[in-house]
Scaffold this motif. Structure first.
Motif, PDB file in Angstrom:
ATOM      1  N   PHE A  29       0.825  -1.201   0.000  1.00 12.86           N
ATOM      2  CA  PHE A  29       0.000   0.000   0.000  1.00 12.86           C
ATOM      3  C   PHE A  29       0.864   1.258   0.000  1.00 12.86           C
ATOM      4  O   PHE A  29       0.624   2.198  -0.776  1.00 12.86           O
ATOM      5  CB  PHE A  29      -0.926  -0.001   1.219  1.00 12.86           C
ATOM      6  CG  PHE A  29      -1.602   1.316   1.475  1.00 12.86           C
ATOM      7  CD1 PHE A  29      -2.631   1.759   0.658  1.00 12.86           C
ATOM      8  CD2 PHE A  29      -1.207   2.133   2.530  1.00 12.86           C
ATOM      9  CE1 PHE A  29      -3.250   2.982   0.879  1.00 12.86           C
ATOM     10  CE2 PHE A  29      -1.818   3.346   2.766  1.00 12.86           C
ATOM     11  CZ  PHE A  29      -2.837   3.778   1.935  1.00 12.86           C
ATOM     12  N   HIS A  30       1.881   1.279   0.850  1.00 15.25           N
ATOM     13  CA  HIS A  30       2.732   2.463   0.945  1.00 15.25           C
ATOM     14  C   HIS A  30       3.610   2.638  -0.297  1.00 15.25           C
ATOM     15  O   HIS A  30       4.080   3.752  -0.565  1.00 15.25           O
ATOM     16  CB  HIS A  30       3.601   2.382   2.203  1.00 15.25           C
ATOM     17  CG  HIS A  30       2.852   2.684   3.455  1.00 15.25           C
ATOM     18  ND1 HIS A  30       3.065   2.021   4.647  1.00 15.25           N
ATOM     19  CD2 HIS A  30       1.860   3.582   3.716  1.00 15.25           C
ATOM     20  CE1 HIS A  30       2.249   2.490   5.565  1.00 15.25           C
ATOM     21  NE2 HIS A  30       1.508   3.429   5.026  1.00 15.25           N
ATOM     22  N   ILE A  99      18.573   8.410  11.152  1.00 15.14           N
ATOM     23  CA  ILE A  99      19.784   8.197  10.351  1.00 15.14           C
ATOM     24  C   ILE A  99      19.531   8.533   8.884  1.00 15.14           C
ATOM     25  O   ILE A  99      20.377   9.127   8.205  1.00 15.14           O
ATOM     26  CB  ILE A  99      20.275   6.745  10.499  1.00 15.14           C
ATOM     27  CG1 ILE A  99      20.771   6.495  11.931  1.00 15.14           C
ATOM     28  CG2 ILE A  99      21.378   6.428   9.493  1.00 15.14           C
ATOM     29  CD1 ILE A  99      21.099   5.045  12.222  1.00 15.14           C
ATOM     30  N   GLY A 100      18.358   8.154   8.387  1.00 18.82           N
ATOM     31  CA  GLY A 100      18.076   8.387   6.975  1.00 18.82           C
ATOM     32  C   GLY A 100      17.453   9.731   6.669  1.00 18.82           C
ATOM     33  O   GLY A 100      17.276  10.068   5.487  1.00 18.82           O
ATOM     34  N   PHE A 101      17.151  10.520   7.686  1.00 17.73           N
ATOM     35  CA  PHE A 101      16.347  11.730   7.506  1.00 17.73           C
ATOM     36  C   PHE A 101      16.927  12.685   6.468  1.00 17.73           C
ATOM     37  O   PHE A 101      16.238  13.078   5.517  1.00 17.73           O
ATOM     38  CB  PHE A 101      16.191  12.446   8.847  1.00 17.73           C
ATOM     39  CG  PHE A 101      15.395  13.720   8.779  1.00 17.73           C
ATOM     40  CD1 PHE A 101      14.015  13.689   8.647  1.00 17.73           C
ATOM     41  CD2 PHE A 101      16.019  14.960   8.837  1.00 17.73           C
ATOM     42  CE1 PHE A 101      13.270  14.862   8.579  1.00 17.73           C
ATOM     43  CE2 PHE A 101      15.293  16.135   8.776  1.00 17.73           C
ATOM     44  CZ  PHE A 101      13.914  16.086   8.651  1.00 17.73           C
ATOM     45  N   TYR A 102      18.190  13.071   6.619  1.00 16.30           N
ATOM     46  CA  TYR A 102      18.775  14.076   5.730  1.00 16.30           C
ATOM     47  C   TYR A 102      19.030  13.538   4.320  1.00 16.30           C
ATOM     48  O   TYR A 102      19.293  14.318   3.401  1.00 16.30           O
ATOM     49  CB  TYR A 102      20.075  14.614   6.315  1.00 16.30           C
ATOM     50  CG  TYR A 102      19.872  15.498   7.531  1.00 16.30           C
ATOM     51  CD1 TYR A 102      19.194  16.712   7.437  1.00 16.30           C
ATOM     52  CD2 TYR A 102      20.348  15.106   8.775  1.00 16.30           C
ATOM     53  CE1 TYR A 102      19.014  17.518   8.548  1.00 16.30           C
ATOM     54  CE2 TYR A 102      20.167  15.900   9.895  1.00 16.30           C
ATOM     55  CZ  TYR A 102      19.504  17.107   9.777  1.00 16.30           C
ATOM     56  OH  TYR A 102      19.311  17.908  10.893  1.00 16.30           O
ATOM     57  N   HIS A 313       9.660  -0.653   7.777  1.00 11.42           N
ATOM     58  CA  HIS A 313       9.564  -0.505   6.326  1.00 11.42           C
ATOM     59  C   HIS A 313       9.461   0.949   5.879  1.00 11.42           C
ATOM     60  O   HIS A 313       9.950   1.309   4.802  1.00 11.42           O
ATOM     61  CB  HIS A 313       8.367  -1.302   5.778  1.00 11.42           C
ATOM     62  CG  HIS A 313       7.042  -0.635   5.953  1.00 11.42           C
ATOM     63  ND1 HIS A 313       6.327  -0.683   7.132  1.00 11.42           N
ATOM     64  CD2 HIS A 313       6.288   0.116   5.087  1.00 11.42           C
ATOM     65  CE1 HIS A 313       5.195  -0.018   6.992  1.00 11.42           C
ATOM     66  NE2 HIS A 313       5.147   0.483   5.774  1.00 11.42           N
ATOM     67  N   PHE A 314       8.839   1.814   6.706  1.00  8.15           N
ATOM     68  CA  PHE A 314       8.617   3.182   6.251  1.00  8.15           C
ATOM     69  C   PHE A 314       9.921   3.965   6.173  1.00  8.15           C
ATOM     70  O   PHE A 314      10.006   4.973   5.470  1.00  8.15           O
ATOM     71  CB  PHE A 314       7.617   3.905   7.157  1.00  8.15           C
ATOM     72  CG  PHE A 314       6.708   4.822   6.389  1.00  8.15           C
ATOM     73  CD1 PHE A 314       5.516   4.370   5.854  1.00  8.15           C
ATOM     74  CD2 PHE A 314       7.060   6.147   6.167  1.00  8.15           C
ATOM     75  CE1 PHE A 314       4.683   5.208   5.130  1.00  8.15           C
ATOM     76  CE2 PHE A 314       6.233   6.998   5.450  1.00  8.15           C
ATOM     77  CZ  PHE A 314       5.047   6.529   4.921  1.00  8.15           C
ATOM     78  N   VAL A 315      10.939   3.488   6.861  1.00  7.41           N
ATOM     79  CA  VAL A 315      12.254   4.124   6.743  1.00  7.41           C
ATOM     80  C   VAL A 315      12.730   4.068   5.296  1.00  7.41           C
ATOM     81  O   VAL A 315      13.302   5.038   4.766  1.00  7.41           O
ATOM     82  CB  VAL A 315      13.258   3.420   7.685  1.00  7.41           C
ATOM     83  CG1 VAL A 315      14.663   3.944   7.457  1.00  7.41           C
ATOM     84  CG2 VAL A 315      12.838   3.602   9.136  1.00  7.41           C
ATOM     85  N   LEU A 316      12.500   2.926   4.636  1.00  7.22           N
ATOM     86  CA  LEU A 316      12.862   2.786   3.219  1.00  7.22           C
ATOM     87  C   LEU A 316      11.822   3.445   2.314  1.00  7.22           C
ATOM     88  O   LEU A 316      12.160   3.944   1.240  1.00  7.22           O
ATOM     89  CB  LEU A 316      13.014   1.311   2.864  1.00  7.22           C
ATOM     90  CG  LEU A 316      14.089   0.543   3.628  1.00  7.22           C
ATOM     91  CD1 LEU A 316      14.170  -0.897   3.143  1.00  7.22           C
ATOM     92  CD2 LEU A 316      15.442   1.229   3.490  1.00  7.22           C
ATOM     93  N   VAL A 317      10.575   3.449   2.733  1.00  2.06           N
ATOM     94  CA  VAL A 317       9.518   4.079   1.937  1.00  2.06           C
ATOM     95  C   VAL A 317       9.784   5.568   1.778  1.00  2.06           C
ATOM     96  O   VAL A 317       9.497   6.156   0.724  1.00  2.06           O
ATOM     97  CB  VAL A 317       8.138   3.828   2.574  1.00  2.06           C
ATOM     98  CG1 VAL A 317       7.051   4.699   1.912  1.00  2.06           C
ATOM     99  CG2 VAL A 317       7.756   2.355   2.440  1.00  2.06           C
ATOM    100  N   TYR A 318      10.358   6.217   2.801  1.00  5.59           N
ATOM    101  CA  TYR A 318      10.694   7.633   2.673  1.00  5.59           C
ATOM    102  C   TYR A 318      11.618   7.862   1.470  1.00  5.59           C
ATOM    103  O   TYR A 318      11.439   8.816   0.702  1.00  5.59           O
ATOM    104  CB  TYR A 318      11.383   8.139   3.941  1.00  5.59           C
ATOM    105  CG  TYR A 318      10.452   8.423   5.099  1.00  5.59           C
ATOM    106  CD1 TYR A 318       9.346   9.252   4.955  1.00  5.59           C
ATOM    107  CD2 TYR A 318      10.696   7.889   6.360  1.00  5.59           C
ATOM    108  CE1 TYR A 318       8.506   9.531   6.021  1.00  5.59           C
ATOM    109  CE2 TYR A 318       9.862   8.147   7.434  1.00  5.59           C
ATOM    110  CZ  TYR A 318       8.764   8.968   7.260  1.00  5.59           C
ATOM    111  OH  TYR A 318       7.927   9.240   8.315  1.00  5.59           O
TER     112      TYR A 318
END
Length: 370
Positions: A29-30, A99-102, A313-318
């Motif tokens: 879905f995401h 960690i993945g934000f920037y 999973h949403f860490v990679l979805v970003y």
């Protein structure tokens, strides 16, 4: 009180497997959501209802696991056990998100360029507690209560339901609980049918509107699941996992009902699924029998993977959403290799998180929280 003296009960293996099926559909879905032009044409249109299914499944499992143990269990002891189960991956998901934000650089999130490191750290530390951040602390621009790991909102409401159960709603008789669940179902139905969006989505922003949505989506399924755990008398149903998986997938993959002209029809469909179909699926799943070692292994794998997959999973979805937004007009036919890569990465990340982080940390917490 040493809650470890309570021991553990056998798991409903088929329900564990169904939790994994729902988690996988959430990921799909995401991945399809950013490719849709509106809420009307997402390929996995009702995938968000998996959250409502999780709430109902949680209420069922909590009732089964704890309802007959309160002569040996305290409120703090119950919360320690829930903390041990839920919180390690909450912390891990927020850390990965920070960690993945920037690196999720995209015009869709212009605020990222303006966020100092100290503010990112503060939001991360607040995220560890699952307390929602106010809109003034939004660092991504989506008005999420947990902008480092969007799915944290549902865990916030999960904790609320658990606390309400432990504080006193567990003491309700079956008749009183049935009345409470029926009232909550009526509220859910009214909201779904009258909502201008024609669906039950929402709950991830710290404002009155979303708090209402979150509570409405949580209370009925959780306490209906609790009631079901008390009154259901499972019978032996063959191939229950297959039938439940197919029914759950059909519900979550169903195209939008009613279109833009009859939004209330979609709300009626969603409330019907939450109020009636999801309890039926859980009942059939609880009645099922695992007949073969391969089926047992599949259910165990899916069950073990479900929570880590949902929380990471949403860490990679970003990253995926940033890529899609930087390629305006891209179609599903063009994006599917990247979606498949993201999905595969989410599975690997979830399994690694389970084996190298979640299981060791929970084992350590069990010793420390004796």
């Amino acid at each position: 009180m040493n809650t470890n003296n309570l021991g553990t009960k056998p798991h409903y293996q088929l329900l564990d497997g169904l939790r994994g099926v729902a988690a996988i559909i959430v990921v799909f879905f995401h991945l399809t959501e950013p490719l849709a032009s509106s809420r009307l044409d997402n390929v996995v249109n009702h995938g968000y209802l998996a959250v409502d299914f999780f709430f109902l499944l949680s209420g069922f499992v909590i009732g089964y696991a704890y309802d007959d143990r309160w002569d040996r269990l305290t409120f703090s002891g119950f919360l320690r056990r829930r903390f041990e189960r839920l919180q390690p991956l909450v912390v891990w998901g927020m850390t990965l998100g920070a960690i993945g934000f920037y690196f999720t650089d995209s015009t869709i999130w212009p605020l990222i360029h303006t966020v100092p490191v100290w503010k990112l750290i503060v939001v991360m530390l607040i995220g560890y507690t699952l307390l929602p951040i106010p809109l003034s602390m939004d660092i991504r621009g989506w008005q999420e209560m947990h902008p480092l790991n969007s799915v944290g909102w549902s865990l916030f409401f999960e904790y609320i339901a658990n606390i309400l159960y432990a504080l006193g709603l567990r003491k309700l008789s079956n008749k009183a609980l049935a009345f409470f669940a029926a009232l909550a179902a009526a509220v859910l139905l009214h909201f779904a049918v009258t909502n201008p969006n024609g669906d039950v989505t929402g709950g991830w922003t710290l404002n009155v509107e979303h708090m209402r949505v979150g509570i409405t989506r949580t209370i009925y399924p959780f306490f209906a699941g609790l009631l079901l755990s008390r009154v259901a008398r499972p019978v032996s149903i063959k191939n229950a996992f297959l039938w439940c998986s197919l029914l759950l997938a059909a519900v979550l993959l169903m195209p939008r009902i009613g279109g833009a002209d009859h939004l209330w029809l979609n709300g009626l469909y969603e409330s019907f699924c939450i109020i009636l179909v999801f309890p039926l699926i859980v009942y059939i799943g609880a009645s099922g029998v695992v007949n073969t070692p391969s089926q047992r292994n599949i259910c165990q794998f899916l069950g073990d993977l479900s929570y880590p997959l949902y929380m990471t999973h949403f860490v990679l979805v970003y990253f995926y959403v940033a890529w899609v937004s930087n390629h305006k007009g891209i179609t599903l036919g063009q994006a599917w290799p990247y979606a498949l890569l993201t999905f595969s990465g989410a599975i690997v990340l979830a399994y690694a998180s389970l084996k190298w982080y979640d299981e060791p940390v929970r084992a350590w917490l069990r010793k420390k929280l004796k």
